[in-house]
Design an enzyme around this catalytic site. Structure first.
Site, mmCIF file in Angstrom:
data_model
loop_
_atom_site.group_PDB
_atom_site.id
_atom_site.type_symbol
_atom_site.label_atom_id
_atom_site.label_comp_id
_atom_site.label_asym_id
_atom_site.label_seq_id
_atom_site.Cartn_x
_atom_site.Cartn_y
_atom_site.Cartn_z
ATOM 1 N N GLN A 73 0.815 -1.210 0.000
ATOM 2 C CA GLN A 73 0.000 0.000 0.000
ATOM 3 C C GLN A 73 0.858 1.274 0.000
ATOM 4 O OE1 GLN A 73 -3.132 -1.370 3.247
ATOM 5 N NE2 GLN A 73 -3.757 0.536 2.273
ATOM 6 N N HIS A 74 0.213 2.365 -0.371
ATOM 7 C CA HIS A 74 0.662 3.745 -0.133
ATOM 8 C C HIS A 74 1.762 4.279 -1.042
ATOM 9 C CE1 HIS A 74 -1.678 3.518 3.533
ATOM 10 N NE2 HIS A 74 -0.848 2.680 4.101
ATOM 11 N N ASP A 225 -2.219 -4.783 -0.260
ATOM 12 C CA ASP A 225 -1.844 -6.057 0.367
ATOM 13 C C ASP A 225 -2.752 -6.447 1.517
ATOM 14 O OD1 ASP A 225 -0.853 -4.009 2.002
ATOM 15 O OD2 ASP A 225 1.232 -4.706 1.927
#
Length: 472
Positions: A73-74, A225
């Site tokens: 992520q991110h 994820d």
């Protein structure tokens, strides 16, 4: 394998590696697997992810009808007008944007304003903070950016071509997408990126296809994820996952969008159309490895020592902020050991305090979940540290609820594969794959020991950091 078997694949493009599983689309049974390493860094050229995918999938995807990508992520991936990468991607664990996060929180009016806008209070891991750092520190490069995507978006795009797309689960970790409204907040994007408004990927529905590979393999929307892991585990009401990797996460699923103004719980979306409240700590399995090193032993030796000590570690309490923690209520801090007495300064007590301290940090996440209205009825313990004998013995004491450990598996890749099977079937619900065998851990008859351990941990946090006990 029979001629009638339909195969799907799931990709886990994580911080460390690419892992691929090929599964039976009807049952979820794993047929074959592949793996390739990523560079060990907090900023990476996205082409390294494609190299790793190509290596891991070599000879693996024969007969596969659909594929999905679960990604870390991110991260921030920036592209120019020609779709070329502008700069190496900043990963979730690159913390150079810590100051930018604080600045953005203040500028929008504080944590409550952020949770109202996008369901989460941004910290250094969020894409929005990385864009602010980029705009302030590399403005000439930032001016070249035509499009911003996430790691899983970039890989899905490389597979399917066409227009870059994403899903609401991964988009909800950017800091400029509102999962409650199901829409981007382009005003926040512009605020973060110096007035620039690059293109963003179109948000697909949970079972919507992103396209096809040149070989005709269907590509699903993909997801983040944690969302993929939740899909693999088939989380239901009252189920909460505690994942003990290098960092630790606590997450469950809800029908309503959470909004935690303290910033302890991020109000993400999941991969099924629901929501995924999530709390995170930087320090999980690394607490055990660091303590084992300090005691001159390995993880097996740490287990033996911790299991020798009594619950409560003779009064020792470890706050294991070994790599610092950054939340709106807890600025970056160092770890500390409380309650030292001449009679309790033993290796076994220190080992026990390390395990209890790590688990108490995750237990605080469970408390924060319940403060958001999620009733915790069962904990599913996953991740590398879930295999520790000491963790398995101590977790039911600290958590105070039934704890089950699924068989070790590549949950992110399995969730991505299940999403691919869902998109391939075009059904209203994901396929009902067989659940993994789970080990139910023994619970103590009384919860008194756990209450005492958690209480001392919270008192130590309050004394050292001024963190209120409520919602801590």
């Amino acid at each position: 394998m029979t001629g009638k078997q339909t195969l799907v694949a799931g990709v886990d493009s994580s911080t460390q590696s690419t892992k691929i599983v090929v599964c039976d689309a009807d049952t979820g049974a794993v047929v074959r697997t592949g793996r390739a390493a990523h560079p060990d860094a907090t900023e990476v050229d996205p082409r390294e992810w494609w190299r790793a995918f190509t290596e891991a999938s070599d000879g693996l995807l024969d007969g596969v009808r659909a594929i999905g990508v679960g990604g870390q992520q991110h991260g921030m991936v920036t592209l120019d007008d020609d779709g070329e990468v502008v700069r190496p991607a900043l990963l979730w664990n690159d913390t150079r944007s810590g100051k930018a996060a604080g600045d953005l929180v203040r500028e929008l009016g504080g944590p409550a304003a952020w949770t109202e806008a996008v369901g989460s209070v941004p910290v250094a891991s969020f894409t929005v903070t990385k864009l602010r750092w980029f705009a302030e520190n590399e403005p000439a490069l930032a001016d070249r950016v035509a499009r911003v995507v996430l790691p899983h978006d970039w890989l899905t795009w490389r597979l399917a071509g066409g227009e870059p797309v994403t899903d609401r689960g991964d988009a909800s970790g950017t800091g400029y997408y509102s999962p409650g409204e199901g829409a981007y907040r382009r005003d926040i994007l512009a605020r973060a990126f110096g007035g620039r408004t690059p293109e963003l990927p179109r948000v697909l529905g949970p079972a919507e296809a992103a396209g096809e590979t040149p070989e005709g393999v269907l590509v699903s929307a993909g997801t983040g994820d944690n969302m993929a892991a939740a899909l693999a585990l088939g989380l239901g009401e009252g189920d909460v996952v505690v994942s003990l990797g290098t960092s630790g996460t606590v997450f469950g699923v809800t029908e309503a969008a959470p909004a935690d103004a303290t910033g302890l719980v991020a109000g993400f979306a999941d991969a099924t159309g629901r929501f995924l409240p999530l709390a995170c700590t930087l320090n999980a399995a690394r607490v055990l490895t660091a303590t084992a090193t300090m005691l001159g032993t390995d993880l097996a030796g740490l287990d033996q020592l911790a299991l020798t000590a009594s619950p409560g570690a003779g009064g020792l309490t470890l706050l294991p902020y070994l790599d610092g923690e950054r939340t709106p209520n807890l600025p970056e801090s160092a770890g500390s050991l409380h309650g030292l007495r001449r009679g309790n300064m033993t290796p076994d007590n220190l080992a026990r305090a390390a395990v209890e301290g790590m688990l108490c940090g995750l237990s605080a996440g469970l408390d924060a979940m319940e403060a958001q209205g999620l009733t915790v009825r069962r904990v599913l313990l996953i991740g590398g540290a879930a295999q520790s004998e000491a963790v398995r013995a101590i977790a039911p004491i600290v958590f105070g609820v039934p704890v089950e450990v699924p068989e070790p598996a590549e949950h992110v890749a399995l969730g991505a594969a299940r999403q691919a099977a869902w998109a391939l079937a075009g059904a209203a619900e994901p396929p009902a794959w067989e659940m993994e065998a789970q080990v139910r851990l023994e619970r103590p008859e009384s919860g008194a020991a756990g209450e005492e351990i958690r209480g001392r941990h919270l008192e130590a946090r309050q004394a050292l950091h001024g963190v209120p006990l409520e919602g801590a």
